[in-house]
Enzyme design. Structure first.
Site, PDB file in Angstrom:
ATOM      1  N   LYS A  63      18.301  -4.741  30.348  1.00 21.28           N
ATOM      2  CA  LYS A  63      18.870  -5.296  31.701  1.00 21.28           C
ATOM      3  C   LYS A  63      17.549  -5.401  32.657  1.00 21.28           C
ATOM      4  O   LYS A  63      17.488  -6.443  33.724  1.00 21.28           O
ATOM      5  CB  LYS A  63      19.738  -4.459  32.447  1.00 21.28           C
ATOM      6  CG  LYS A  63      21.343  -4.705  31.278  1.00 21.28           C
ATOM      7  CD  LYS A  63      22.393  -4.700  32.155  1.00 21.28           C
ATOM      8  CE  LYS A  63      23.494  -4.917  31.531  1.00 21.28           C
ATOM      9  NZ  LYS A  63      24.084  -3.988  30.412  1.00 21.28           N
ATOM     10  N   SER A  97      19.580  -2.982  21.917  1.00 20.69           N
ATOM     11  CA  SER A  97      19.503  -3.213  23.348  1.00 20.69           C
ATOM     12  C   SER A  97      19.359  -2.149  24.268  1.00 20.69           C
ATOM     13  O   SER A  97      18.736  -2.447  25.563  1.00 20.69           O
ATOM     14  CB  SER A  97      20.703  -4.111  23.844  1.00 20.69           C
ATOM     15  OG  SER A  97      21.707  -3.425  23.618  1.00 20.69           O
ATOM     16  N   GLU A 139      26.720  -5.488  40.718  1.00 19.57           N
ATOM     17  CA  GLU A 139      27.676  -5.060  40.425  1.00 19.57           C
ATOM     18  C   GLU A 139      27.414  -4.342  39.326  1.00 19.57           C
ATOM     19  O   GLU A 139      26.342  -4.730  38.372  1.00 19.57           O
ATOM     20  CB  GLU A 139      28.975  -5.879  40.293  1.00 19.57           C
ATOM     21  CG  GLU A 139      28.848  -6.201  39.028  1.00 19.57           C
ATOM     22  CD  GLU A 139      28.072  -7.540  38.802  1.00 19.57           C
ATOM     23  OE1 GLU A 139      27.521  -8.297  39.819  1.00 19.57           O
ATOM     24  OE2 GLU A 139      27.536  -7.623  37.624  1.00 19.57           O
TER      25      GLU A 139
HETATM   26  C1  LIG Z   1      24.894  -4.033  29.504  1.00 15.06           C
HETATM   27  C2  LIG Z   1      24.433  -3.554  28.129  1.00 15.06           C
HETATM   28  C3  LIG Z   1      24.998  -4.463  26.977  1.00 15.06           C
HETATM   29  C4  LIG Z   1      25.739  -5.759  27.306  1.00 15.06           C
HETATM   30  O1  LIG Z   1      25.130  -6.743  28.055  1.00 15.06           O
HETATM   31  P1  LIG Z   1      24.969  -8.152  27.500  1.00 15.06           P
HETATM   32  O2  LIG Z   1      24.740  -8.913  28.823  1.00 15.06           O
HETATM   33  O3  LIG Z   1      25.952  -8.665  26.344  1.00 15.06           O
HETATM   34  O4  LIG Z   1      23.660  -7.920  26.962  1.00 15.06           O
HETATM   35  C5  LIG Z   1      24.343  -4.284  25.666  1.00 15.06           C
HETATM   36  N1  LIG Z   1      23.538  -3.239  25.450  1.00 15.06           N
HETATM   37  C6  LIG Z   1      23.174  -2.346  26.473  1.00 15.06           C
HETATM   38  C7  LIG Z   1      22.394  -1.290  26.125  1.00 15.06           C
HETATM   39  C8  LIG Z   1      23.569  -2.566  27.751  1.00 15.06           C
HETATM   40  O5  LIG Z   1      23.264  -1.743  28.830  1.00 15.06           O
END
Ligand SMILES: *Cc1c(COP(=O)(O)O)cnc(C)c1O
Length: 387
Positions: free
Chosen positions: A87, A371, A109
């Protein structure tokens, strides 16, 4: 990938917003189009990614997972970025753009708090005021992230209405933005919302895919498949962006199947509708009321999805699969035990699908977008006795 009209991905996307926000969205679009062609802006973004975010992140060959799963698994290590998830790439991009637009005040948010922490960090670095709306229930469930945001100088505003979760927090953030359109930039955390957000957030996240594609050429010209979890869809769209023009690479998005009875599998079980300013697949009942969702992963617990994913689903460029809470927890534990990496429970959905894919088609070379890191998940998972 072609789009049929500005701000559309096929029929999806668009701008379904009150008239008062139109001028703001048009100005934002113009500023983004200008910035992405400006060498000075791009140099500042690249430098921030290198020195603040910690890029490039490694593409890591997970040898023991590969052995157990029966193929070659490579993890794109977004868990190693500053604040611990992808993010931050988008947060620093939009914060730099807001500064360029002369906005001194940022609203955002957050559900689990990851986007709020990333936004607070980006704003602190640039000296921007930061207000984060968060459901009162989420504030209780994610106390450490609330404390992080406060330490980083953000004002956290708990939202007590209705479901007391992400949905009401988004409503409050939009209300704030409508009331303060001139001073304020709304920093959306995924490839959702009205145009230009889905396009802009994808472009700030495409660094994941561009890096991964270049890094993988040391192994082979291309991977067989790229796998990412999908909440709103930004980490998936970011890594897909590096491979979408190569038809030989299969793309898989993995949605939260929850406990089976209640899910957040928007593309698998929803149908098109309008939520938060865009037309996309949506979890809704026969009357068009938005359904409640459930996932063990707060970051996937959202009834909508980015419009470009809806387009990819209909055209078949990406396939969207579902992984249950139970399967994600198993993959979470395997990644910890076999690789010494604690993945986010969101990312564990993508790892779990890699296991299923390789069981059916052994020997594939796959990249999984890891992610984020899972430290944030431990208190919740321990309290529920899940790990
Ligand atoms: C917020 C988040 C997601 C989901 O958000 P996307 O916009 O679908 O990528 C996935 N993995 C992590 C670690 C997150 O913090």
């Amino acid at each position: 990938m072609t789009t049929t009209a500005p701000g559309r991905f096929g029929v999806y996307g668009g701008r379904y917003v009150p008239e008062t926000l139109m001028a703001n969205l048009i100005a934002l679009e113009a500023a983004f189009e200008d910035a992405r062609r400006d060498a000075a802006f791009l140099a500042e973004f690249q430098s921030t990614l290198a020195h603040f975010v910690g890029r490039p992140t490694p593409l890591y060959h997970a040898q023991r997972l590969s052995q157990v799963y029966g193929g070659q698994v490579y993890l794109k290590r977004e868990d190693l970025t500053h604040t611990g998830a992808h993010k931050i790439n988008n947060a620093v991009g939009q914060a730099l753009l807001a500064k360029r637009l002369g906005k001194r005040r940022i609203v955002a948010e957050t559900g689990a708090g990851q986007h709020g922490v990333a936004t607070a960090a980006a704003c602190a670095r640039l000296g921007l005021e930061c207000i984060v709306y968060m459901g009162a229930l989420d504030c209780e469930r994610q106390r450490p992230n609330v404390e992080r945001m406060r330490l980083l100088g953000a004002t956290v505003k708990p939202c007590d209405a209705g479901s007391r979760n992400l949905k009401v927090a988004i409503n409050e953030a939009i209300r704030d933005w409508i009331a303060n359109p001139d001073s304020t930039h709304y920093l959306i955390g995924s490839v959702v919302g009205p145009h230009p957000y889905p396009l802009m957030v994808r472009e700030f996240q495409r660094v994941i895919g561009d890096e991964a594609r270049a890094q993988f050429t040391r192994v082979a010209p291309r991977p067989d498949a790229v796998i990412a979890c999908v909440g709103g869809g930004s980490n998936a769209m970011g890594i897909f962006a590096g491979f979408v023009d190569d038809p030989q690479v299969e793309l898989f998005g993995v949605e939260a199947g929850g406990d089976g009875a209640t899910t957040a599998a928007t593309l698998n079980t929803g149908r098109p509708g309008v939520l938060h300013g865009a037309l996309s697949y949506l979890l809704q009942d026969a009357e068009g009321q938005v359904l409640n969702t459930h996932s063990v992963a707060a970051g996937l617990d959202y009834p909508g999805v980015g419009p470009e994913h809806s387009f990819f689903k209909d055209t078949g460029r990406a396939r969207y699969e579902t992984v249950s809470d139970t399967e994600a927890l198993a993959a979470f534990k395997e990644t910890c035990a076999l690789e010494g990496i604690i993945p986010a429970i969101e990312s564990s959905h993508a790892v779990a699908f890699a296991r299923r894919l390789l069981a059916n088609r052994p020997g594939l070379r796959v990249i999984v977008n890891l992610s984020g890191r899972g430290d944030k998940d431990l208190p919740g998972l321990l309290a529920k006795g899940l790990v």
